[in-house]
Structures are given as C-alpha cells and as structure tokens.
Design an enzyme around this catalytic site. Sequence first.
Site, PDB file in Angstrom:
ATOM      1  N   CYS B  86       2.769  11.201   8.613  1.00 12.33           N
ATOM      2  CA  CYS B  86       1.773  11.010   9.685  1.00 12.33           C
ATOM      3  C   CYS B  86       2.415  11.149  11.063  1.00 12.33           C
ATOM      4  O   CYS B  86       2.633  12.269  11.521  1.00 12.33           O
ATOM      5  CB  CYS B  86       1.060   9.673   9.497  1.00 12.33           C
ATOM      6  SG  CYS B  86      -0.403   9.535  10.529  1.00 12.33           S
ATOM      7  N   HIS B 168      -0.927   9.316   4.054  1.00 15.38           N
ATOM      8  CA  HIS B 168       0.053   8.252   3.808  1.00 15.38           C
ATOM      9  C   HIS B 168       0.368   8.185   2.317  1.00 15.38           C
ATOM     10  O   HIS B 168      -0.401   7.582   1.555  1.00 15.38           O
ATOM     11  CB  HIS B 168      -0.490   6.908   4.314  1.00 15.38           C
ATOM     12  CG  HIS B 168      -0.448   6.804   5.800  1.00 15.38           C
ATOM     13  ND1 HIS B 168       0.593   6.221   6.482  1.00 15.38           N
ATOM     14  CD2 HIS B 168      -1.298   7.270   6.746  1.00 15.38           C
ATOM     15  CE1 HIS B 168       0.385   6.307   7.779  1.00 15.38           C
ATOM     16  NE2 HIS B 168      -0.759   6.939   7.977  1.00 15.38           N
ATOM     17  N   GLU B 170       2.447   6.471   0.748  1.00 15.31           N
ATOM     18  CA  GLU B 170       2.751   5.123   0.240  1.00 15.31           C
ATOM     19  C   GLU B 170       1.500   4.438  -0.296  1.00 15.31           C
ATOM     20  O   GLU B 170       1.588   3.418  -0.982  1.00 15.31           O
ATOM     21  CB  GLU B 170       3.425   4.279   1.332  1.00 15.31           C
ATOM     22  CG  GLU B 170       2.558   3.852   2.509  1.00 15.31           C
ATOM     23  CD  GLU B 170       2.460   4.881   3.620  1.00 15.31           C
ATOM     24  OE1 GLU B 170       2.716   6.082   3.368  1.00 15.31           O
ATOM     25  OE2 GLU B 170       2.110   4.495   4.767  1.00 15.31           O
TER      26      GLU B 170
END
Lengths: 226, 186
Positions: B86, B168, B170
């Site tokens: 990002c 993202h 994660e």
Amino acid sequence: MKLGVLCSGGKDSLYACFLAMQKEEVACLITLFPENPESYMFHTPNLHMVPLQAEAAGLPLVSVRTEGIEEKELSDLTRALESAVNDHEIEGVVTGALMSVYQSSRIQRICHALGLWCFNPLWYTDPARYMENLRVSGFRVVISGVFSEPFDESWLGRELDGDATMLLSEYAQHYGITLTGEGGEYETLVLDAPFFRKKIAIQESEKKYCNFRGVLNVKRASLEEK
Amino acid sequence: MIIVVDPGIREESLGRDEFVNPVARIVERCGHTWKYQHYASMQDHEWTHASGIIICGTALKDNGFLEHLEHFSWLRDCEIPVLGICAGMQVLCMIFGGSIRPGCEIGMTDVKVTSPHPFMPKSSSFKAYQLHSHSCLPPPGWERLAESAMCIQAVRDPKRPFFGVMFHPEVRNDRVIEVFLESCNG
C-alpha cells in the site's frame, strides 16, 4: 491528536482505548444504543453499563440512539461521530475491531467521509498474546453473554482470569471457537481497567440461559474505590 | 533478518499496531527474525544487514511519508528483496519514476491477476482487503501483475527483486507475504 473511542463496554473496545491512551489523547467514548437487540453491527448485552464505565474512566460519553436498521445504523454512527467532533473536537476514531473486515471497512468509510483518522490498534493481533496482555495490564473482565457450544450457564458472570482463559484455549482447539470471542461466541463486560479511577461492582444481576445461549443482565451496579 | 519499515506519521504511532504488527506476526510465524524500523531514521546502508525489507501501509489519512520521500533514497542502491504494501507500493513507484493519483478503495474487492507470477495467488482472481486513498502508476518498465476495477494492484521490477502490492496481504492473503519471505532466503 484527540480521539474518540467507539465503546461497546466489552474488552476489545476498552483495551483499544487503553492502547490509544498510551500514544494519543482520548477525549471521549462514543456509543450507539440500538433499539433493535438483533443489531448485528454493534453487540448489545451490557451497553447500558457504558455510562458507568465512562464515569469510572472520567471520560465524557457521546451516545446516540439507533434503530438498528442496517443502513440507518450507519447514518446514526455518522451523527454520533459528528457530535463527538463538535463537542470534543476529536480528529480521529478508535475501534476495537480484531478481524472483522465488514465492521472495520464500514467505519473506515464513515471516517474517510468525515475527514477523520481511524485506528484499529487490535487489528489482527495475536489472540493468545492479547488475552495475556489484557490480564497482566490490570483489566477485570467478566463474561456477559455466551452464544455458542460448549458454554454452560456457569460462564455467565465468570471472570476472565488465567484459568478461564486456559479453558477458552481448550474450547478454541476442540470446538472451533475463537479464543477472543471474535466470532461472537461470547461477549464480555469490563469492570475495571488500568485507566479507571474507580471500579465497577455488580450488586444485582440476572442470568438468562438456554441451549448454549445466555446473557448476564446487570440490573444494579455502582462505582467503588479501587 | 527482515526489516519491517513503518512509513507512519511518527515512530511507534498508533498506526503501528494496525499496519506493522500484523505483518511482523506473519514474518515471525515463518521463522524469520525481524526489526522494527521507522522510515525517517532508516540509515542508507541498513539493508546490508538484512535478508529482506517490507515497507508497510499506514492509516488511510496518513500520507505524510509522501512529503518525505528523501528518507527512502536508500532504495536506489538496495540489492535485497523489497516488498511494498500500500503506502510501501506508493513509495516504490515514486522513487523509481512512477506516480500516484487520487484513488480510494476501502474493504474487500476483486483483484484480477493480469500476469501470473509466484507472488500472486494461483487463481485468475481473488478477494483482497483495500485501504488506500491513492492509486499508483508504476515506474517505466515495471511489470503489472494484478489490477482491481479501480487501479493497479501488484507490480514488480523485472531487474531487481522489488514488489509492490496495493492491497493489504496481511489481511486474508498471508500467502503473498510468505512467498516473498521464501524469496528472501536466497
């Protein structure tokens, strides 16, 4: 930066508040009181305890009623945040979101539209480490609702101490519940936190339980010296 | 050792818990040691002590790093794998001659793999978590790996082991970080 913390009275929002206080100024708690108990976005078991928690913490509370209808709820939340901006000059919002993309995205969108910062300090946190930190940092948390197998009635009002957390870990392994209750398997009520000036004592409560679902309804509680 | 770079407004800001720690958890889980590094205090040759670098995201309203891109000049000499997430992808694009423009996505979106690569999920499209107010135009010569309806979602430098993802990973796409970490093992 002045922040408002979206507060449900449970461990996640108040621990997020605790984390936020270590880095920024928490100016108020913000709560929506749904008239519809089935509201899926904001859980309800002991929301009526939030004013007492705010008093215990010495924080002002911004509260707004919501009908708990999906789209209306978001405009009610917008209204609550606007009111926190006007009354307490908050520049950002803190939530206790753990993994719910649904909940956090909706709040992110509202904050974006209002030009507010949005922080989720418990986002994808390690569940075991979080539960441990919660206890060692001085929180007193009780189970205020259970909504899943294998919780029996004895869990209602049970303190989330070392033994209870260990048992929750076993449940997580054998019954597929989340350790943190992220999946809505249980709800919690915070009676004391490191930033509370006074602690909450429950004088009268009522348990309602049937088939792995139940709530602890606190009928009378007060603040005590710590 | 993996250096996990925080491009947040200041060292140890509240955004660290949300954008750095979840990435570091995956790094730990994959058996790597890691070091937290705020971007403003990153030394030019710090990367020589590491096997890989991940530049994380920031809060949606936190774009301060774009005003201080000089703190990322070390990237020009860096020879180890870098993953920009990002904000990290925006940094990679800006340092190597790409650009950014307004482009906001929040929440889960469909991402289409336009050029299959081990870094991307094997399926032709996947769901990914977005939280960005800018989108990127990659540097000249960089390969586009994936895109959403709004913008380019993944890029790589064909000359160096540098990768950028706008989503993202994660959140629900851990595998992207795991594959990156495997590439850091040499």
